[in-house]
Design an enzyme around this catalytic site. Sequence first.
Site, mmCIF file in Angstrom:
data_model
loop_
_atom_site.group_PDB
_atom_site.id
_atom_site.type_symbol
_atom_site.label_atom_id
_atom_site.label_comp_id
_atom_site.label_asym_id
_atom_site.label_seq_id
_atom_site.Cartn_x
_atom_site.Cartn_y
_atom_site.Cartn_z
ATOM 1 C CG ASN A 87 -6.240 -5.726 -6.308
ATOM 2 O OD1 ASN A 87 -7.403 -6.042 -6.059
ATOM 3 N ND2 ASN A 87 -5.538 -4.907 -5.545
ATOM 4 C CG HIS A 100 0.796 -8.250 -4.686
ATOM 5 N ND1 HIS A 100 1.154 -7.965 -5.988
ATOM 6 C CD2 HIS A 100 -0.122 -7.316 -4.342
ATOM 7 C CE1 HIS A 100 0.489 -6.907 -6.401
ATOM 8 N NE2 HIS A 100 -0.300 -6.492 -5.425
ATOM 9 C CG LEU A 101 -3.511 -13.241 -0.467
ATOM 10 C CD1 LEU A 101 -4.688 -13.270 -1.440
ATOM 11 C CD2 LEU A 101 -3.455 -14.545 0.335
ATOM 12 C CG HIS A 102 -3.508 -6.653 -1.209
ATOM 13 N ND1 HIS A 102 -2.936 -5.423 -0.971
ATOM 14 C CD2 HIS A 102 -3.493 -6.804 -2.564
ATOM 15 C CE1 HIS A 102 -2.598 -4.859 -2.125
ATOM 16 N NE2 HIS A 102 -2.937 -5.676 -3.106
HETATM 17 P P1 5GP Z 1 -1.791 -3.837 -6.135
HETATM 18 O O1 5GP Z 1 -2.419 -2.495 -6.367
HETATM 19 O O2 5GP Z 1 -0.868 -4.230 -7.261
HETATM 20 O O3 5GP Z 1 -2.782 -4.930 -5.812
HETATM 21 O O4 5GP Z 1 -0.956 -3.699 -4.807
HETATM 22 C C1 5GP Z 1 0.340 -3.199 -4.781
HETATM 23 C C2 5GP Z 1 0.647 -2.872 -3.350
HETATM 24 O O5 5GP Z 1 2.043 -2.704 -3.240
HETATM 25 C C3 5GP Z 1 0.003 -1.583 -2.852
HETATM 26 O O6 5GP Z 1 -0.818 -1.859 -1.738
HETATM 27 C C4 5GP Z 1 1.194 -0.689 -2.492
HETATM 28 O O7 5GP Z 1 0.973 0.087 -1.337
HETATM 29 C C5 5GP Z 1 2.307 -1.689 -2.306
HETATM 30 N N1 5GP Z 1 3.632 -1.193 -2.617
HETATM 31 C C6 5GP Z 1 3.990 -0.389 -3.663
HETATM 32 N N2 5GP Z 1 5.297 -0.136 -3.644
HETATM 33 C C7 5GP Z 1 5.797 -0.780 -2.549
HETATM 34 C C8 5GP Z 1 7.119 -0.881 -1.991
HETATM 35 O O8 5GP Z 1 8.106 -0.341 -2.498
HETATM 36 N N3 5GP Z 1 7.237 -1.622 -0.854
HETATM 37 C C9 5GP Z 1 6.168 -2.233 -0.271
HETATM 38 N N4 5GP Z 1 6.408 -2.924 0.843
HETATM 39 N N5 5GP Z 1 4.922 -2.156 -0.775
HETATM 40 C C10 5GP Z 1 4.750 -1.444 -1.888
#
Ligand code: 5GP
Length: 114
Positions: A87, A100-102
């Site tokens: 994203n 980060h790659l999901h």
């Molecule tokens: P984004 O929305 O930026 O693509 O994804 C961020 C991701 O980070 C989300 O899926 C969320 O659940 C995850 N995330 C947020 N805070 C933490 C955390 O403290 N630890 C871990 N392991 N994941 C997190």
Amino acid sequence: MGDCLFCKIRDGEIPGEIVYENEHVMAFNDINPTAPTHILIIPKEHISTLNDLEDNHKQTVGEIFIAAKQIAAERGFAESGYRTVFNCNGHGQQTVFHIHLHLIGERQMTWPPG
Ligand code: 5GP
Ligand code: ZN
């Protein structure tokens, strides 16, 4: 970067369930998984968004995808399939500004995404 959540996980300042690590990348379970497997693969170097990628990040970006396919293979869902997502910024709904790659697997996905 001082206040970055994923740099803190990388440095062990915040706990993370690390599932893979090499010189360039680290992978850990998403805290709020959207599928039976939901792993985030990060470069160890802090890069805020995809827009900040430079030519010297080419190897790191490759390592992220190689890690994704290795984890999928090790966990046995490479053949059934999975989804990988980066994203970026507001319209992409990026919430953590360290790329980060999901890696999302072990359930049927739908398309288009919301
Ligand atoms: P984004 O929305 O930026 O693509 O994804 C961020 C991701 O980070 C989300 O899926 C969320 O659940 C995850 N995330 C947020 N805070 C933490 C955390 O403290 N630890 C871990 N392991 N994941 C997190
Ligand atoms: Zn960071």
